[in-house]
Motif scaffolding. Structure first.
Motif, PDB file in Angstrom:
ATOM      1  N   ASN A   1       0.974  10.905   9.945  1.00  0.00           N
ATOM      2  CA  ASN A   1       2.341  10.459   9.656  1.00  0.00           C
ATOM      3  C   ASN A   1       2.569   8.978   9.934  1.00  0.00           C
ATOM      4  O   ASN A   1       3.705   8.549  10.081  1.00  0.00           O
ATOM      5  N   ALA A   2       1.481   8.184  10.035  1.00  0.00           N
ATOM      6  CA  ALA A   2       1.633   6.736  10.168  1.00  0.00           C
ATOM      7  C   ALA A   2       1.293   6.104   8.827  1.00  0.00           C
ATOM      8  O   ALA A   2       0.470   6.629   8.078  1.00  0.00           O
ATOM      9  N   VAL A   3       1.925   4.981   8.526  1.00  0.00           N
ATOM     10  CA  VAL A   3       1.651   4.305   7.251  1.00  0.00           C
ATOM     11  C   VAL A   3       0.184   3.874   7.228  1.00  0.00           C
ATOM     12  O   VAL A   3      -0.269   3.185   8.129  1.00  0.00           O
ATOM     13  N   PRO A   4      -0.566   4.287   6.199  1.00  0.00           N
ATOM     14  CA  PRO A   4      -1.978   3.877   6.129  1.00  0.00           C
ATOM     15  C   PRO A   4      -2.094   2.359   6.020  1.00  0.00           C
ATOM     16  O   PRO A   4      -1.187   1.672   5.563  1.00  0.00           O
ATOM     17  N   SER A   5      -3.248   1.848   6.447  1.00  0.00           N
ATOM     18  CA  SER A   5      -3.504   0.408   6.372  1.00  0.00           C
ATOM     19  C   SER A   5      -3.813  -0.008   4.938  1.00  0.00           C
ATOM     20  O   SER A   5      -4.406   0.751   4.164  1.00  0.00           O
ATOM     21  N   LEU A   6      -3.450  -1.240   4.609  1.00  0.00           N
ATOM     22  CA  LEU A   6      -3.778  -1.777   3.284  1.00  0.00           C
ATOM     23  C   LEU A   6      -5.283  -1.911   3.064  1.00  0.00           C
ATOM     24  O   LEU A   6      -5.740  -2.084   1.943  1.00  0.00           O
ATOM     25  N   THR A   7      -6.061  -1.844   4.149  1.00  0.00           N
ATOM     26  CA  THR A   7      -7.521  -1.890   3.991  1.00  0.00           C
ATOM     27  C   THR A   7      -8.024  -0.694   3.179  1.00  0.00           C
ATOM     28  O   THR A   7      -9.153  -0.696   2.706  1.00  0.00           O
TER      29      THR A   7
ATOM     30  N   GLU B   1      -2.231   5.237  -6.119  1.00  0.00           N
ATOM     31  CA  GLU B   1      -2.006   5.199  -4.667  1.00  0.00           C
ATOM     32  C   GLU B   1      -1.307   3.900  -4.270  1.00  0.00           C
ATOM     33  O   GLU B   1      -0.387   3.891  -3.450  1.00  0.00           O
ATOM     34  N   TYR B   2      -1.736   2.806  -4.858  1.00  0.00           N
ATOM     35  CA  TYR B   2      -1.127   1.518  -4.537  1.00  0.00           C
ATOM     36  C   TYR B   2       0.346   1.499  -4.962  1.00  0.00           C
ATOM     37  O   TYR B   2       1.212   1.022  -4.221  1.00  0.00           O
ATOM     38  N   ILE B   3       0.624   2.022  -6.143  1.00  0.00           N
ATOM     39  CA  ILE B   3       2.010   2.050  -6.617  1.00  0.00           C
ATOM     40  C   ILE B   3       2.866   2.933  -5.694  1.00  0.00           C
ATOM     41  O   ILE B   3       3.976   2.554  -5.295  1.00  0.00           O
ATOM     42  N   SER B   4       2.342   4.092  -5.310  1.00  0.00           N
ATOM     43  CA  SER B   4       3.059   4.973  -4.376  1.00  0.00           C
ATOM     44  C   SER B   4       3.331   4.255  -3.059  1.00  0.00           C
ATOM     45  O   SER B   4       4.433   4.312  -2.499  1.00  0.00           O
ATOM     46  N   TYR B   5       2.298   3.593  -2.580  1.00  0.00           N
ATOM     47  CA  TYR B   5       2.368   2.864  -1.307  1.00  0.00           C
ATOM     48  C   TYR B   5       3.444   1.788  -1.356  1.00  0.00           C
ATOM     49  O   TYR B   5       4.258   1.639  -0.435  1.00  0.00           O
ATOM     50  N   GLN B   6       3.462   1.024  -2.451  1.00  0.00           N
ATOM     51  CA  GLN B   6       4.438  -0.060  -2.578  1.00  0.00           C
ATOM     52  C   GLN B   6       5.864   0.485  -2.710  1.00  0.00           C
ATOM     53  O   GLN B   6       6.796  -0.063  -2.121  1.00  0.00           O
ATOM     54  N   LEU B   7       6.041   1.546  -3.487  1.00  0.00           N
ATOM     55  CA  LEU B   7       7.385   2.117  -3.657  1.00  0.00           C
ATOM     56  C   LEU B   7       7.974   2.520  -2.303  1.00  0.00           C
ATOM     57  O   LEU B   7       9.157   2.295  -2.039  1.00  0.00           O
ATOM     58  N   LEU B   8       7.136   3.114  -1.451  1.00  0.00           N
ATOM     59  CA  LEU B   8       7.637   3.603  -0.167  1.00  0.00           C
ATOM     60  C   LEU B   8       7.736   2.510   0.893  1.00  0.00           C
ATOM     61  O   LEU B   8       8.734   2.418   1.610  1.00  0.00           O
ATOM     62  N   THR B   9       6.713   1.667   0.980  1.00  0.00           N
ATOM     63  CA  THR B   9       6.724   0.671   2.066  1.00  0.00           C
ATOM     64  C   THR B   9       7.683  -0.487   1.786  1.00  0.00           C
ATOM     65  O   THR B   9       8.128  -1.163   2.717  1.00  0.00           O
ATOM     66  N   LYS B  10       8.014  -0.732   0.517  1.00  0.00           N
ATOM     67  CA  LYS B  10       8.912  -1.850   0.193  1.00  0.00           C
ATOM     68  C   LYS B  10      10.367  -1.404   0.002  1.00  0.00           C
ATOM     69  O   LYS B  10      11.244  -2.243  -0.198  1.00  0.00           O
ATOM     70  N   TYR B  11      10.595  -0.099   0.035  1.00  0.00           N
ATOM     71  CA  TYR B  11      11.927   0.425  -0.296  1.00  0.00           C
ATOM     72  C   TYR B  11      13.035  -0.187   0.567  1.00  0.00           C
ATOM     73  O   TYR B  11      14.090  -0.568   0.074  1.00  0.00           O
ATOM     74  N   SER B  12      12.767  -0.320   1.849  1.00  0.00           N
ATOM     75  CA  SER B  12      13.839  -0.763   2.749  1.00  0.00           C
ATOM     76  C   SER B  12      13.964  -2.284   2.839  1.00  0.00           C
ATOM     77  O   SER B  12      14.943  -2.786   3.399  1.00  0.00           O
ATOM     78  N   THR B  13      13.003  -3.012   2.281  1.00  0.00           N
ATOM     79  CA  THR B  13      13.032  -4.473   2.447  1.00  0.00           C
ATOM     80  C   THR B  13      13.125  -5.250   1.134  1.00  0.00           C
ATOM     81  O   THR B  13      13.407  -6.447   1.149  1.00  0.00           O
ATOM     82  N   ASP B  14      12.867  -4.609   0.008  1.00  0.00           N
ATOM     83  CA  ASP B  14      12.798  -5.312  -1.280  1.00  0.00           C
ATOM     84  C   ASP B  14      13.865  -4.710  -2.201  1.00  0.00           C
ATOM     85  O   ASP B  14      13.760  -3.550  -2.611  1.00  0.00           O
ATOM     86  N   THR B  15      14.868  -5.497  -2.523  1.00  0.00           N
ATOM     87  CA  THR B  15      15.995  -4.942  -3.289  1.00  0.00           C
ATOM     88  C   THR B  15      15.579  -4.493  -4.688  1.00  0.00           C
ATOM     89  O   THR B  15      16.128  -3.519  -5.215  1.00  0.00           O
ATOM     90  N   ALA B  16      14.609  -5.174  -5.275  1.00  0.00           N
ATOM     91  CA  ALA B  16      14.159  -4.777  -6.613  1.00  0.00           C
ATOM     92  C   ALA B  16      13.464  -3.410  -6.561  1.00  0.00           C
ATOM     93  O   ALA B  16      13.645  -2.562  -7.451  1.00  0.00           O
TER      94      ALA B  16
END
Ligand SMILES: [Zn+2]
Length: 425
Positions: free
Chosen positions: A112-118, A193-208
């Motif tokens: 349940n922790a955000v995976p690393s970008l690595t 996976e990258y698109i999923s990751y970006q949608l979730l990790t950027k949701y609270s900080t990126d208005t677009a």
């Protein structure tokens, strides 16, 4: 896709090897195989005729302009003697497969922790992909959950991640992705996976990003063909189909993307030969994977409808619009689709200069019947239903074995493209 009998014969070579392999886990070696792109000079039949006695595995299914083919070491001398107009895509396919198989570890991240970008620096084992999604969804329980769209021949879940925004779960039209329906197209899982990751990790900080997540419900299935993908990691890196056996044949596998129950019965866009890479099945929708995907698709249609469907494939760098089954048929909103595809190709090119060709599937690439995008367009009434063929082009580079260093750039350029498309469509 117009698989000639010659190409079909060539395909028998690795299949025969697979059948002879003693025991599960015996991996087919492509050590010393060289992969070539051969210019056919619009006489593909002549080139195929010259190659028919060689031990080889064809990479591309449409061979009108060029034929991409892996030549076994014992046939290289005979191949060179033909003096064909060819360039090398892989000097040693086996060596490139070994390099690709240097998977990164997926450890050290707690549940349940955000995976690393690595994660996007290397390819990974199937079990780690499953963990990646469980961890990603677990890290964002207010905006995502794991769902199952069905079950594979061997009993694996056709799992996906459902992502939603401020309207609440299931309140908006669907954006619906399938990856890895063709087992060897590894880059597709990484990109979704990258698109999923970006949608979730950027949701609270990126208005677009927040705006697009609030506007749609995303249903992202990274492995529409999990058995096939596992088989590419255990037995044959070049495996394409599912792992379904058929009575009366030693050849395994049906092409799930020729098995959808729409225009399945037409000829010329799939094969009735059980040994072919594009074997369509005995009846429309007769694979367990397709049954699950059709039922899930119907549930999305019946709920809030489907705004956008993308079937992610590799390789060739194409954005393919409807239709596959007929080269002159056009979707009712074809002009709008073309405008959006033009914008998407332009946006993808902005990141690294990567060029994607776009146009109707049949006339741009080749004819297909029983394909997901035709079903999604005409039966499930998706507003947009496209196939995207990811990197590389194949020209002066690799094929299905895309170097791990290109995972991140491939993902970034698609993410930039998707942000444009999702905000514009
Ligand atoms: Zn494919």
């Amino acid at each position: 896709m117009k698989l000639t009998s010659v190409v079909a014969q060539l395909l028998l070579a690795p299949l025969a090897l697979a059948a002879a392999a003693p025991g599960v886990g015996k991996k087919i070696s492509y050590d010393g195989y060289k992969v070539f792109r051969i210019s056919t000079h619009h006489d593909a039949a002549e080139v195929k005729d010259q190659l028919k006695s060689l031990t080889a595995v064809p990479f591309n299914l449409n061979a009108d302009e060029h034929l991409d083919i892996a030549i076994a070491p014992e046939s290289l001398a005979a191949f060179n003697a033909l003096e064909l107009d060819a360039e090398v895509l892989h000097q040693d396919l086996g060596a490139d497969i070994k390099e690709e198989a240097k998977f990164g570890a997926y450890g050290g991240v707690s549940a349940n922790a955000v995976p690393s970008l690595t994660w996007f620096n290397t390819y990974h084992a199937y079990a780690d992909h499953v963990t990646f999604f469980n961890d990603l969804a677990g890290a964002f329980p207010q905006n995502s959950e794991i769902f199952n769209a069905g079950t594979s021949v061997q009993g694996r879940n056709l799992f996906g991640i459902h992502i939603w925004g401020s309207g609440g779960k299931g309140s908006k039209p669907a954006v619906y992705f399938h990856g890895t329906v063709h087992a060897r197209e590894w880059i597709t899982a990484k990109v979704v996976e990258y698109i999923s990751y970006q949608l979730l990790t950027k949701y609270s900080t990126d208005t677009a990003v927040k705006a697009i997540v609030d506007k749609y419900d995303f249903y992202i299935i990274p492995f529409a063909n999990p058995d096939g993908f596992v088989y590419t990691q255990t037995n044959d890196r070049l495996w394409r189909k599912n792992r379904m056996t058929r009575s009366g044949s030693s050849c395994v596998g049906t092409d799930i993307n020729r098995n959808w129950p729409y225009k399945w019965e037409l000829t010329g866009g799939a094969s009735t030969d059980k040994c072919s890479e594009t074997y369509k099945g005995l009846a429309a929708g007769d694979t367990p994977e397709n049954k699950g995907l059709v039922a899930f698709t119907k549930s999305l249609q019946a709920s809030k409808g489907i705004k956008l469907y993308i079937d992610w494939h590799s390789f060739g760098q194409y954005i393919l619009l409807p239709y596959g089954f007929d080269c002159s048929a056009r979707a009712s909103n074809h002009a709008r689709q073309t405008t959006l595809a033009t914008g998407l190709a332009n946006k993808i090119r902005e990141s690294y200069g990567t060029r994607f060709t776009y146009g109707p599937s049949c006339s741009t690439l080749y004819k297909t019947t029983g394909s997901s995008t035709d079903y999604l367009t005409d039966v499930a009434k998706a507003e947009l239903a496209w196939t995207i063929e990811l990197r590389p082009t194949g020209s002066s580079s690799s094929g299905f074995i895309l170097p791990a260093a290109q995972i991140l750039p491939s993902s970034i350029e698609q993410w930039e493209g998707m942000k444009y498309l999702l905000a514009t469509m």
